[in-house]
Write an enzyme that holds these catalytic residues in place. Sequence first.
Site, short mmCIF file in Angstrom:
data_model
loop_
_atom_site.label_atom_id
_atom_site.label_comp_id
_atom_site.label_asym_id
_atom_site.label_seq_id
_atom_site.Cartn_x
_atom_site.Cartn_y
_atom_site.Cartn_z
N ARG A 168 -8.49 -35.90 -111.19
CA ARG A 168 -7.94 -37.20 -110.81
C ARG A 168 -7.79 -38.04 -112.08
O ARG A 168 -8.77 -38.51 -112.65
CB ARG A 168 -8.90 -37.88 -109.83
CG ARG A 168 -8.40 -39.17 -109.22
CD ARG A 168 -9.54 -39.89 -108.52
NE ARG A 168 -10.43 -40.53 -109.48
CZ ARG A 168 -11.74 -40.64 -109.34
NH1 ARG A 168 -12.35 -40.09 -108.31
NH2 ARG A 168 -12.47 -41.26 -110.25
N HIS A 173 -10.73 -43.92 -108.87
CA HIS A 173 -10.81 -43.56 -107.45
C HIS A 173 -9.82 -44.37 -106.63
O HIS A 173 -9.07 -43.83 -105.81
CB HIS A 173 -12.24 -43.79 -106.95
CG HIS A 173 -12.42 -43.54 -105.50
ND1 HIS A 173 -12.35 -42.28 -104.93
CD2 HIS A 173 -12.67 -44.39 -104.47
CE1 HIS A 173 -12.54 -42.37 -103.63
NE2 HIS A 173 -12.74 -43.63 -103.32
N TYR A 189 -18.26 -44.10 -115.42
CA TYR A 189 -18.90 -42.82 -115.15
C TYR A 189 -18.21 -41.61 -115.79
O TYR A 189 -18.66 -40.48 -115.62
CB TYR A 189 -19.04 -42.59 -113.64
CG TYR A 189 -17.76 -42.72 -112.85
CD1 TYR A 189 -16.88 -41.63 -112.72
CD2 TYR A 189 -17.42 -43.90 -112.22
CE1 TYR A 189 -15.72 -41.74 -111.98
CE2 TYR A 189 -16.25 -44.03 -111.48
CZ TYR A 189 -15.40 -42.94 -111.36
OH TYR A 189 -14.23 -43.05 -110.63
#
Length: 368
Positions: free
Chosen positions: A265, A269, A278
């Site tokens: 990805r 998100h 992260y």
Amino acid sequence: MSVKILRQAVQSFLPSLAPVRFVAEDGTAVKQSAGYTEPADALLREAYRRMVLGRRFDTQATALTKQGRLAVYPSSRGQEACQIAAVLALREDDWLFPTYRDSVALVARGVDPVEVLTLLRGDWHCGYDPMATRVAPQCTPLATQVLHATGMAEAMRRKGEDGVAMALIGDGGTSEGDFHEALNFAAVFESPVVFFVQNNKYAISVPLARQSAAPALAYKGVGYGVRSEQVDGNDVVALLSVLTAAVEHARAGRGPFLVEAHTYRMDAHTNADDATRYRDAAEVEQWRTADPLDRLEIHLRARGVLTDDDVAGDRSDAEALAADLRTRMNTDHRADPLELFDHVFAEPTPQLREQRALLAAESTAQED
């Protein structure tokens, strides 16, 4: 059962030791020994066209979110090969069960882009007709659509139809109990369903290593007696080959099939997420070199399947799609309060009729 026969039975369910691939990151062909058939050039050309359209849709939807036209948008940039291959592997009468991140797949399936974004704008729970499109509502709760797909597949089997249901799911969804229940049920009843896991390495901020100790998510199928495979999720050639084989396996009455696609990805998100908290930029940049669209374009150009005019034409079509989407999304939706009572029951109850009449009367009085 002898040990030899048992070992052979187990081996028949196991995925390849390495993800199946036909095309390397630099666009060059690699030797394929897993026994899968390479898709026809015409199908690969169509896959490229839809990937160009899909990526432009995705970037436009992201921009609409920043402009306040969408409440939220989960980008699938970098996963276009998975989205397009899933759709092209199905027939029109098959069913697709998507997650909230699979908007590009819906557009490729032929659903109106504005209707795809209706959910994410907050106008309706689903902006299109699932029965007409054979696309279930985009699912926000993790893994619940996997059970729905299994139920639909089993219903088609019992009715004597030869349709297949494909459930799209993320790596995070495989940690949910619904996923395991669906695999077990589908295996026992040999339901014609394909479980397609798009492993993009993160469940929001949780890395795969914190979710599963399995060597690959594809190995989760063997415990349930489900044939499984893992594939390079940024290689649309390999994806089309493996997913087509999986769909044919299910359609032939041989039971369910689990496919894990290793992808990434590229964006956060959602627009509400800060992915830099992260994962580091070096990781993202490394995956950027494996871009599925660039890889396919280089590969098809080298084979003489794709020309400069083809690329220019596809990009022009993509810009037209984006312009039309901007125009039609640049309007304010007028909510009708009476819609609250639509689609609750096929035949409204007396109580609902009474409540609807009261609300209609109050609305009329306010307008007067």
